[in-house]
Design a protein around this motif. Sequence first.
Motif, PDB file in Angstrom:
ATOM      1  N   ILE A   1       9.334   8.110  -0.128  1.00  0.00           N
ATOM      2  CA  ILE A   1       8.807   9.003  -1.240  1.00  0.00           C
ATOM      3  C   ILE A   1       9.841  10.046  -1.419  1.00  0.00           C
ATOM      4  O   ILE A   1       9.508  11.020  -2.315  1.00  0.00           O
ATOM      5  CB  ILE A   1       7.428   9.887  -0.841  1.00  0.00           C
ATOM      6  CG1 ILE A   1       7.776  10.632   0.484  1.00  0.00           C
ATOM      7  CG2 ILE A   1       6.458   8.780  -0.473  1.00  0.00           C
ATOM      8  CD1 ILE A   1       6.787  11.773   0.826  1.00  0.00           C
ATOM      9  N   ARG A   2      11.203   9.982  -0.990  1.00  0.00           N
ATOM     10  CA  ARG A   2      12.083  10.992  -0.974  1.00  0.00           C
ATOM     11  C   ARG A   2      12.412  11.235  -2.472  1.00  0.00           C
ATOM     12  O   ARG A   2      12.787  12.452  -2.919  1.00  0.00           O
ATOM     13  CB  ARG A   2      13.407  10.714  -0.222  1.00  0.00           C
ATOM     14  CG  ARG A   2      14.174   9.345  -0.773  1.00  0.00           C
ATOM     15  CD  ARG A   2      15.215   8.985  -0.150  1.00  0.00           C
ATOM     16  NE  ARG A   2      15.921   8.055  -0.556  1.00  0.00           N
ATOM     17  CZ  ARG A   2      16.865   8.421  -1.709  1.00  0.00           C
ATOM     18  NH1 ARG A   2      17.252   9.506  -1.907  1.00  0.00           N
ATOM     19  NH2 ARG A   2      17.443   7.268  -2.104  1.00  0.00           N
ATOM     20  N   GLU A   3      12.360  10.333  -3.377  1.00  0.00           N
ATOM     21  CA  GLU A   3      12.607  10.674  -4.769  1.00  0.00           C
ATOM     22  C   GLU A   3      11.573  11.057  -5.449  1.00  0.00           C
ATOM     23  O   GLU A   3      11.576  11.318  -6.553  1.00  0.00           O
ATOM     24  CB  GLU A   3      13.350   9.336  -5.178  1.00  0.00           C
ATOM     25  CG  GLU A   3      14.803   8.902  -4.919  1.00  0.00           C
ATOM     26  CD  GLU A   3      15.312   7.854  -5.665  1.00  0.00           C
ATOM     27  OE1 GLU A   3      14.601   7.042  -6.272  1.00  0.00           O
ATOM     28  OE2 GLU A   3      16.513   7.578  -5.547  1.00  0.00           O
ATOM     29  N   LYS A   4      10.397  11.155  -4.860  1.00  0.00           N
ATOM     30  CA  LYS A   4       9.189  11.789  -5.753  1.00  0.00           C
ATOM     31  C   LYS A   4       9.028  13.220  -5.351  1.00  0.00           C
ATOM     32  O   LYS A   4       8.160  13.902  -5.738  1.00  0.00           O
ATOM     33  CB  LYS A   4       7.925  10.775  -5.341  1.00  0.00           C
ATOM     34  CG  LYS A   4       8.301   9.290  -5.603  1.00  0.00           C
ATOM     35  CD  LYS A   4       8.137   9.390  -6.948  1.00  0.00           C
ATOM     36  CE  LYS A   4       8.390   7.385  -7.196  1.00  0.00           C
ATOM     37  NZ  LYS A   4       8.616   7.290  -8.584  1.00  0.00           N
TER      38      LYS A   4
ATOM     39  N   ARG B   1       0.719  -1.086   0.033  1.00  0.00           N
ATOM     40  CA  ARG B   1      -0.020  -0.134  -0.061  1.00  0.00           C
ATOM     41  C   ARG B   1       0.983   1.195   0.105  1.00  0.00           C
ATOM     42  O   ARG B   1       0.667   2.205  -0.744  1.00  0.00           O
ATOM     43  CB  ARG B   1      -0.989   0.097   1.135  1.00  0.00           C
ATOM     44  CG  ARG B   1      -2.176  -0.883   0.924  1.00  0.00           C
ATOM     45  CD  ARG B   1      -3.252  -0.782   2.365  1.00  0.00           C
ATOM     46  NE  ARG B   1      -4.328  -1.522   2.000  1.00  0.00           N
ATOM     47  CZ  ARG B   1      -5.384  -1.120   1.746  1.00  0.00           C
ATOM     48  NH1 ARG B   1      -5.308   0.372   1.839  1.00  0.00           N
ATOM     49  NH2 ARG B   1      -6.744  -1.723   1.493  1.00  0.00           N
ATOM     50  N   LEU B   2       1.864   1.279   0.556  1.00  0.00           N
ATOM     51  CA  LEU B   2       2.787   2.288   0.753  1.00  0.00           C
ATOM     52  C   LEU B   2       3.622   2.684  -0.700  1.00  0.00           C
ATOM     53  O   LEU B   2       3.649   3.932  -0.891  1.00  0.00           O
ATOM     54  CB  LEU B   2       3.978   2.246   1.941  1.00  0.00           C
ATOM     55  CG  LEU B   2       4.975   3.282   2.244  1.00  0.00           C
ATOM     56  CD1 LEU B   2       4.162   4.773   2.369  1.00  0.00           C
ATOM     57  CD2 LEU B   2       5.893   2.916   3.087  1.00  0.00           C
ATOM     58  N   LYS B   3       3.584   1.522  -1.138  1.00  0.00           N
ATOM     59  CA  LYS B   3       4.548   1.718  -2.479  1.00  0.00           C
ATOM     60  C   LYS B   3       3.586   2.195  -3.667  1.00  0.00           C
ATOM     61  O   LYS B   3       3.804   3.058  -4.192  1.00  0.00           O
ATOM     62  CB  LYS B   3       5.005   0.244  -2.712  1.00  0.00           C
ATOM     63  CG  LYS B   3       5.672   0.163  -4.359  1.00  0.00           C
ATOM     64  CD  LYS B   3       6.165  -1.164  -4.689  1.00  0.00           C
ATOM     65  CE  LYS B   3       6.989  -1.012  -5.920  1.00  0.00           C
ATOM     66  NZ  LYS B   3       7.456  -2.411  -6.365  1.00  0.00           N
ATOM     67  N   ILE B   4       2.332   1.698  -3.607  1.00  0.00           N
ATOM     68  CA  ILE B   4       1.216   2.546  -4.485  1.00  0.00           C
ATOM     69  C   ILE B   4       1.083   3.737  -4.081  1.00  0.00           C
ATOM     70  O   ILE B   4       0.838   4.436  -5.206  1.00  0.00           O
ATOM     71  CB  ILE B   4      -0.080   1.544  -4.324  1.00  0.00           C
ATOM     72  CG1 ILE B   4       0.170   0.144  -4.499  1.00  0.00           C
ATOM     73  CG2 ILE B   4      -1.077   2.236  -5.065  1.00  0.00           C
ATOM     74  CD1 ILE B   4      -1.335  -0.906  -4.526  1.00  0.00           C
ATOM     75  N   ALA B   5       0.810   4.002  -3.063  1.00  0.00           N
ATOM     76  CA  ALA B   5       0.761   5.550  -2.574  1.00  0.00           C
ATOM     77  C   ALA B   5       1.949   6.264  -2.759  1.00  0.00           C
ATOM     78  O   ALA B   5       1.619   7.727  -3.632  1.00  0.00           O
ATOM     79  CB  ALA B   5       0.460   5.815  -1.086  1.00  0.00           C
ATOM     80  N   THR B   6       3.145   5.878  -2.831  1.00  0.00           N
ATOM     81  CA  THR B   6       4.190   6.557  -3.352  1.00  0.00           C
ATOM     82  C   THR B   6       4.541   6.929  -4.690  1.00  0.00           C
ATOM     83  O   THR B   6       4.592   7.861  -5.380  1.00  0.00           O
ATOM     84  CB  THR B   6       5.819   5.579  -2.899  1.00  0.00           C
ATOM     85  OG1 THR B   6       5.683   5.533  -1.757  1.00  0.00           O
ATOM     86  CG2 THR B   6       6.836   6.618  -3.572  1.00  0.00           C
ATOM     87  N   GLU B   7       3.946   5.807  -5.664  1.00  0.00           N
ATOM     88  CA  GLU B   7       3.938   5.734  -7.116  1.00  0.00           C
ATOM     89  C   GLU B   7       3.043   6.747  -7.385  1.00  0.00           C
ATOM     90  O   GLU B   7       2.853   7.359  -8.640  1.00  0.00           O
ATOM     91  CB  GLU B   7       3.746   4.714  -7.780  1.00  0.00           C
ATOM     92  CG  GLU B   7       4.925   3.435  -7.451  1.00  0.00           C
ATOM     93  CD  GLU B   7       6.278   4.029  -7.851  1.00  0.00           C
ATOM     94  OE1 GLU B   7       6.270   4.823  -9.202  1.00  0.00           O
ATOM     95  OE2 GLU B   7       7.343   4.012  -7.435  1.00  0.00           O
TER      96      GLU B   7
END
Length: 295
Positions: A130-133, A94-100
């Motif tokens: 999310i630092r790279e986003k 879920r965290l990965k989906i939110a990040t993308e």
Amino acid sequence: IGDLLPDSALPSRASSPIMTAIYSHDLCLVQTRDIDDVVSYTRSLGKPSLALKQALAHRREVRRHGLDQLVDDYFVALLRMRSNRKGRPLSFSRLKIATESLPILLGGDSRMWQRWLFMFSKIPGGLYAIREKIPVRDPDLPAFVFEMTLEKMLEEALSNSNEQKNRPGDKSQQNKENLVGDKMADLFLETMRSWGPTSALRRRIQLHRYCAQNQQWGLQWHSLSGSLAVVPFIRQAEKDLHRRISQTAFGVLSDPHHSPSSTHNSIRQSIDSSKDSLFDVEHLITRLASRFQLD
């Protein structure tokens, strides 16, 4: 936080118009439906993801729903920020989906980026994910946002390090936890460097290229694990520099106060400048010193 999150108790729609259908032997009153009614009904079912999808598919026809509110609903549900059920922690998927989803849904809306950076700071490991986003050029975020992010990242890294020291366990488990702590420290330093002056990034690239070309002289970098290794600093530094110069918002939301001239100015400043740091170094040092009692 209450003023940051949408209140699901508030009505999200007004009354739809009523039309009269007259037949030769009957008369009917009908209430019209539009995309706003569909979105309202979907939200009432507790399906914020589908509601956002419906609104985006017919965004020109949406009148009574704000996309920013629907985006809020989506992230709140995805990150389980309103879940009162025990035993259902936030999963990595879920965290990965939110990040993308962040750059796609927030786009160039500076206000929404500030809001959700604050919300991700409440999630363990959220800012690291999310630092790279995080936008470094478009939209133009204020310096205090980057300072807050770095402060929270350092706080989490130090907290993790203290927990490892006080946590009993076998040697293999401690070694794994030490690797996690070392990785968090590396990511914090890497993030701070990437948000500093672009001139410093260029010098860093030159330094690593020089060291890479002269490895036969014994100029090798030591990893935190103690083994000799030539770390690909050049590639990462070049990636960071490229983002600082060319990163552009492309998402659903846009900042009404954003102007193209500010984008061109940031490009011009990033070409050759030693004063284009995204955060105030002195201010950051003061914040960290007062927070962590640094000497």
